[in-house]
Design an enzyme around this catalytic site. Structure first.
Site, PDB file in Angstrom:
ATOM      1  CD  GLN A 153      -2.999  -1.097   0.236  1.00  0.00           C
ATOM      2  OE1 GLN A 153      -3.329  -0.025  -0.253  1.00  0.00           O
ATOM      3  NE2 GLN A 153      -3.591  -2.250  -0.100  1.00  0.00           N
ATOM      4  NE  ARG A 162      -1.706   5.458  -5.990  1.00  0.00           N
ATOM      5  CZ  ARG A 162      -2.584   4.915  -5.150  1.00  0.00           C
ATOM      6  NH1 ARG A 162      -3.466   4.050  -5.578  1.00  0.00           N
ATOM      7  NH2 ARG A 162      -2.580   5.217  -3.863  1.00  0.00           N
ATOM      8  N   GLY A 186     -12.438  -1.134  -3.193  1.00  0.00           N
ATOM      9  CA  GLY A 186     -11.066  -1.603  -2.972  1.00  0.00           C
ATOM     10  C   GLY A 186     -10.274  -0.515  -2.273  1.00  0.00           C
ATOM     11  CD  GLU A 238     -16.245  -8.822  -6.985  1.00  0.00           C
ATOM     12  OE1 GLU A 238     -15.891  -8.572  -5.807  1.00  0.00           O
ATOM     13  OE2 GLU A 238     -15.523  -8.556  -7.954  1.00  0.00           O
ATOM     14  CD  GLU A 252      -4.831   2.598  -8.308  1.00  0.00           C
ATOM     15  OE1 GLU A 252      -5.193   1.786  -9.197  1.00  0.00           O
ATOM     16  OE2 GLU A 252      -3.785   2.484  -7.665  1.00  0.00           O
ATOM     17  CD  GLU A 261      -3.550  -5.176  -9.824  1.00  0.00           C
ATOM     18  OE1 GLU A 261      -4.327  -5.013  -8.876  1.00  0.00           O
ATOM     19  OE2 GLU A 261      -2.554  -4.466 -10.019  1.00  0.00           O
TER      20      GLU A 261
HETATM   21  C1  LIG Z   1      -4.752  -0.808  -6.323  1.00  0.00           C
HETATM   22  S1  LIG Z   1      -5.238  -1.019  -4.698  1.00  0.00           S
HETATM   23  C2  LIG Z   1      -5.838   0.609  -4.306  1.00  0.00           C
HETATM   24  C3  LIG Z   1      -5.902   0.863  -2.818  1.00  0.00           C
HETATM   25  C4  LIG Z   1      -6.386   2.272  -2.444  1.00  0.00           C
HETATM   26  N1  LIG Z   1      -7.710   2.521  -2.974  1.00  0.00           N
HETATM   27  C5  LIG Z   1      -5.431   3.323  -2.953  1.00  0.00           C
HETATM   28  O1  LIG Z   1      -5.792   4.005  -3.912  1.00  0.00           O
HETATM   29  O2  LIG Z   1      -4.343   3.464  -2.396  1.00  0.00           O
HETATM   30  C6  LIG Z   1      -6.683  -1.961  -4.912  1.00  0.00           C
HETATM   31  C7  LIG Z   1      -7.296  -2.473  -3.621  1.00  0.00           C
HETATM   32  O3  LIG Z   1      -8.547  -3.059  -3.919  1.00  0.00           O
HETATM   33  C8  LIG Z   1      -8.698  -4.255  -3.189  1.00  0.00           C
HETATM   34  N2  LIG Z   1      -9.604  -5.100  -3.971  1.00  0.00           N
HETATM   35  C9  LIG Z   1      -9.353  -5.665  -5.173  1.00  0.00           C
HETATM   36  N3  LIG Z   1     -10.423  -6.336  -5.618  1.00  0.00           N
HETATM   37  C10 LIG Z   1     -11.378  -6.178  -4.674  1.00  0.00           C
HETATM   38  C11 LIG Z   1     -12.729  -6.639  -4.557  1.00  0.00           C
HETATM   39  N4  LIG Z   1     -13.270  -7.390  -5.509  1.00  0.00           N
HETATM   40  N5  LIG Z   1     -13.426  -6.283  -3.456  1.00  0.00           N
HETATM   41  C12 LIG Z   1     -12.854  -5.522  -2.483  1.00  0.00           C
HETATM   42  N6  LIG Z   1     -11.585  -5.087  -2.529  1.00  0.00           N
HETATM   43  C13 LIG Z   1     -10.860  -5.399  -3.610  1.00  0.00           C
HETATM   44  C14 LIG Z   1      -7.297  -4.803  -3.059  1.00  0.00           C
HETATM   45  O4  LIG Z   1      -7.182  -5.675  -1.961  1.00  0.00           O
HETATM   46  C15 LIG Z   1      -6.477  -3.526  -2.923  1.00  0.00           C
HETATM   47  O5  LIG Z   1      -6.280  -3.170  -1.583  1.00  0.00           O
END
Ligand SMILES: C[S@@+](CC[C@H](N)C(=O)[O-])C[C@H]1O[C@@H](n2cnc3c(N)ncnc32)[C@H](O)[C@@H]1O
Length: 529
Positions: A153, A162, A186, A238, A252, A261
């Site tokens: 993170q 970003r 997420g 979901e 994001e 991903e």
């Molecule tokens: C790219 S990171 C972005 C984290 C934060 N939003 C940021 O901008 O710093 C994506 C996050 O979404 C979570 N994530 C991915 N797919 C997800 C889902 N289907 N439901 C909930 N969380 C999800 C991941 O665990 C991850 O922490």
């Protein structure tokens, strides 16, 4: 496992200070003291709230119910409302008289819910989850383990291009957030939820599936200015339920080449599940940009790696039977690095993905026809790709770009290098196709074809095409950021014409390739998976 004493009871009651229905107006269902009862009726484990004046009774099937903590003595309980065929969730706000009551209720909820979730019950079980249906369990486990760690993170938070662009996009468009209900899809560390809260959001639901949800709770609790306006919900978008619809989604979800991903699918699922009809999405649109490139250094470097397998006497062993496979293997890895835009040989083209319109299934296969006009006479080594996203705010439209030559992000750029380069003249057309097919390991198989007419003897006899194809796995990139950059600084004069080297012209020195084989990507050079 030891049986909980609570499970021995057929019924368990708690007194509440108040219960309020969230799906009707306060006047239709005023808050009033109530009794909460856990019970098992005809094999269905239920939680019932009965207001003490017996005016309203709310019943939740514990198999689909979820409890969200709003404070030390306050919760929201929600569930699907399938029984009445309403598309929205039902929910109540409940308040206890003391922290002790609140904690006991919470523990009981977990125990009774566990009972309700026995295999075969009609719950949101793993096998019913839209996410679990299409994603391999092992991939999902690794994926959420990765994002559950603070260091990853932090890597994203330290990408100031970003995070700063997200901050600017939110703050410049305060009117889209002020007084609104927001869902952070997420949420990770919860950073975007806190941006939304700073912009005046009425309430933010921060949905995060990984263990990072606990850290997000801690971080948000430590920021009391907005802590009471953010609810962290641990679970997949979901699967979870929310007590109300959102005016705006923030997320994001971008991976390498935008789609890696497969989180964009979760983003549009969240849109369909949680966003009100005229809601907004931040980001709103994404674009994949593509252009052919020429890079002899990169081509030779990749070909060199496979030359290890050309040795006929490696401690007495002939390695050559595996040369072909090794060569194919290296050329199936998309290269991730920041390259000089002067390596592009034609103006780029782009493919737009509108997050507000795209259906989840549309992401399963993405087919992009390609057509370029070469600006130079050169050898084309493959296709370079990058992406940008638009925050289509009511006040300001802001782009986040990962283009070569723009300030570098943790996504860098990606290049698909063809094992067989093609030769082009200035002004000549290059055609082709980029075909992306999603796979269950949360990534894509990429098929690339580039073609150009030959200008040799064949061309005059009716357009003989030279065509080169490659197959790549987006899940297995070659992170090249640790490699020394062969390009001069931007202010220096352009590169002289590059040598037309063939891999077979190169003398391999054994300690060189051994060193390369041992070389690891830079420690902090990870892109988003
Ligand atoms: C790219 S990171 C972005 C984290 C934060 N939003 C940021 O901008 O710093 C994506 C996050 O979404 C979570 N994530 C991915 N797919 C997800 C889902 N289907 N439901 C909930 N969380 C999800 C991941 O665990 C991850 O922490």
């Amino acid at each position: 496992m030891e049986a909980s004493p609570l499970k021995k009871l057929e019924q368990l009651e708690f007194s509440l200070d108040s219960v309020t229905d969230l799906s009707s107006s306060p006047s239709a269902s005023p808050s009033s003291p109530a009794v909460a009862t856990f019970s098992c009726v005809d094999g269905v484990t239920e939680l019932r709230f009965l207001q003490s004046d017996s005016t309203h009774c709310f019943t939740f099937d514990l198999a689909s119910a979820q409890l969200f903590k709003l404070g030390t003595v306050q919760f929201i309980c929600v569930s699907d409302d399938n029984s009445e065929e309403r598309s929205f969730s039902k929910g109540v706000n409940i308040k206890f008289g003391s922290e002790k009551d609140s904690k006991e209720f919470c523990d009981s909820f977990e125990e009774w819910r566990k009972d309700a979730l026995v295999p075969g019950s009609s719950t949101v079980s793993a096998s019913n989850s839209k996410f679990d249906e299409k994603i391999e369990a092992s991939s999902a486990k690794m994926y959420f383990h990765y994002y559950g760690q603070l260091l990853h993170q932090q890597n994203m938070l330290q990408d100031y291009v970003r995070t700063g662009t997200y901050y600017a996009a939110v703050m410049e468009n305060r009117s889209d957030f002020a007084g609104r209900v927001v869902v952070d899809v997420g949420a990770g560390s919860g950073i975007l939820s806190m941006f939304a809260a700073q912009a005046g959001a009425k309430h933010v639901y921060a949905v995060e599936a990984s263990e990072m949800a606990e850290y997000a709770r801690k971080l948000i609790a430590g920021n009391p200015l907005f802590a009471d306006r953010i609810t962290v919900i641990k679970g997949k978008v979901e699967d979870i339920e929310l007590p109300e619809k959102a005016d705006i989604l923030i997320s994001e979800p971008m991976g390498t080449l935008l789609v890696n991903e497969r989180m964009l699918e979760s983003y549009v699922i969240a849109r369909d599940r949680f966003m009100s009809p005229n809601g907004k999405m931040f980001p709103t649109v994404g674009r994949i940009h593509m252009a052919p490139f020429s890079d002899e250094f990169l081509f030779i470097e990749m070909a060199n790696k496979a030359f290890f397998w050309q040795q006929q006497n490696y401690y007495g062993v002939d390695l050559t039977p595996l040369f072909g496979s090794a060569h194919q293997g290296y050329f199936s890895q998309p290269v991730v690095d920041a390259f000089d835009p002067r390596l592009l040989v034609a103006p780029p083209t782009f493919h737009t993905i509108d997050f507000t319109q795209m259906k989840e299934e549309d992401f399963y296969e993405i087919d992009i026809p390609l057509k370029f006009t070469s600006s130079v006479c050169t050898r084309v080594h493959g296709l370079a790709c990058w992406f940008d996203v638009l925050f289509d705010g009511s006040t300001v439209q802001r782009w986040l770009t990962t283009a070569p030559g723009a300030p570098t992000t943790h996504w860098y750029q990606i290049r698909c290098v063809l094992a067989q380069p093609i030769y082009v003249m200035a002004g000549q057309e290059i055609t082709g196709r980029l075909h992306l097919v999603a796979h269950s390991a949360q990534s894509y198989t990429i098929d690339l074809t580039l073609s150009a007419k030959m200008w040799g003897p064949g061309a005059s006899q009716g357009g003989i095409l030279q065509s080169s194809t490659g197959k790549f796995d987006l899940k297995e990139p070659y992170y090249r950021m640790s490699q020394p950059q062969a390009y001069p600084a931007a202010q220096e004069p352009p590169l002289p014409p590059q040598p037309q080297l063939n891999p077979q012209d190169i003398q391999i020195q054994s300690d060189d390739f051994e060193e390369e084989l041992l070389q690891e990507p830079a420690q902090n050079a990870s892109t988003q998976l």
